[in-house]
Design a protein around this motif. Structure first.
Motif, PDB file in Angstrom:
ATOM      1  N   SER A   1     -34.376 -14.356  25.878  1.00 17.08           N
ATOM      2  CA  SER A   1     -34.622 -14.851  27.235  1.00 17.08           C
ATOM      3  C   SER A   1     -36.088 -14.652  27.618  1.00 17.08           C
ATOM      4  CB  SER A   1     -33.692 -14.183  28.247  1.00 17.08           C
ATOM      5  OG  SER A   1     -33.854 -12.787  28.239  1.00 17.08           O
TER       6      SER A   1
ATOM      7  N   GLN B   1     -29.422 -14.344  28.793  1.00 17.10           N
ATOM      8  CA  GLN B   1     -29.512 -13.696  27.488  1.00 17.10           C
ATOM      9  C   GLN B   1     -28.125 -13.651  26.868  1.00 17.10           C
ATOM     10  OE1 GLN B   1     -32.524 -12.318  26.227  1.00 17.10           O
ATOM     11  NE2 GLN B   1     -31.445 -12.032  24.305  1.00 17.10           N
TER      12      GLN B   1
ATOM     13  N   SER C   1     -30.362 -17.190  23.681  1.00 18.11           N
ATOM     14  CA  SER C   1     -30.146 -17.283  25.117  1.00 18.11           C
ATOM     15  C   SER C   1     -29.648 -18.679  25.455  1.00 18.11           C
ATOM     16  CB  SER C   1     -31.442 -16.962  25.873  1.00 18.11           C
ATOM     17  OG  SER C   1     -32.495 -17.783  25.431  1.00 18.11           O
TER      18      SER C   1
END
Length: 131
Positions: A14, A88, A94
């Motif tokens: 992420s 995430q 992600s």
């Protein structure tokens, strides 16, 4: 009017997705094929135009690392936001979902719903290849 892209899986953390989307210049690589203009105006603002559509200026309004970036209309006649939500999944993957939010009269909403839905879906599906 609120629209959402599908959730797109990205084989990056992420943080990596957030860093990529935080760089305004990177949005050029996400734009659809029918883009007629893209110009970085400052480190937090860019202008773009799709063929047959007016120019739109987006400005980075708010960032919440590493999960959310909010871009908003900078000037112009319509007020709207483009929100990148980053989730995430595990260490190296992600999901990203783009959301569009704006207040439009019913006639305008009916006219732009299809093109805006297609636009945010194109942006989202371009993210995995662009990073």
């Amino acid at each position: 009017m609120n629209l959402e892209s599908p959730k797109i899986s990205v084989e990056k953390s992420s943080e990596e997705v957030f860093d990529f989307l935080s760089e305004i210049k990177n949005f050029e690589s996400l734009m659809p094929d029918n883009i007629s203009k893209f110009e970085v105006l400052s480190e937090d603002k860019f202008l773009f135009a799709l063929k047959g559509m007016p120019e739109i200026i987006l400005k980075k309004k708010e960032v919440m690392p590493p999960n959310k970036i909010i871009l908003g209309a900078a000037g112009g006649k319509i007020d709207f936001s483009l929100i990148a939500n980053i989730y995430q999944k595990d260490t190296n993957s992600s999901e990203v979902q783009l959301a569009f939010s704006g207040n439009f009269n019913p006639m305008m909403a009916m006219m732009i719903k299809g093109p805006i839905s297609k636009f945010i879906e194109t942006l989202a599906t371009s993210i995995p290849e662009a990073i």
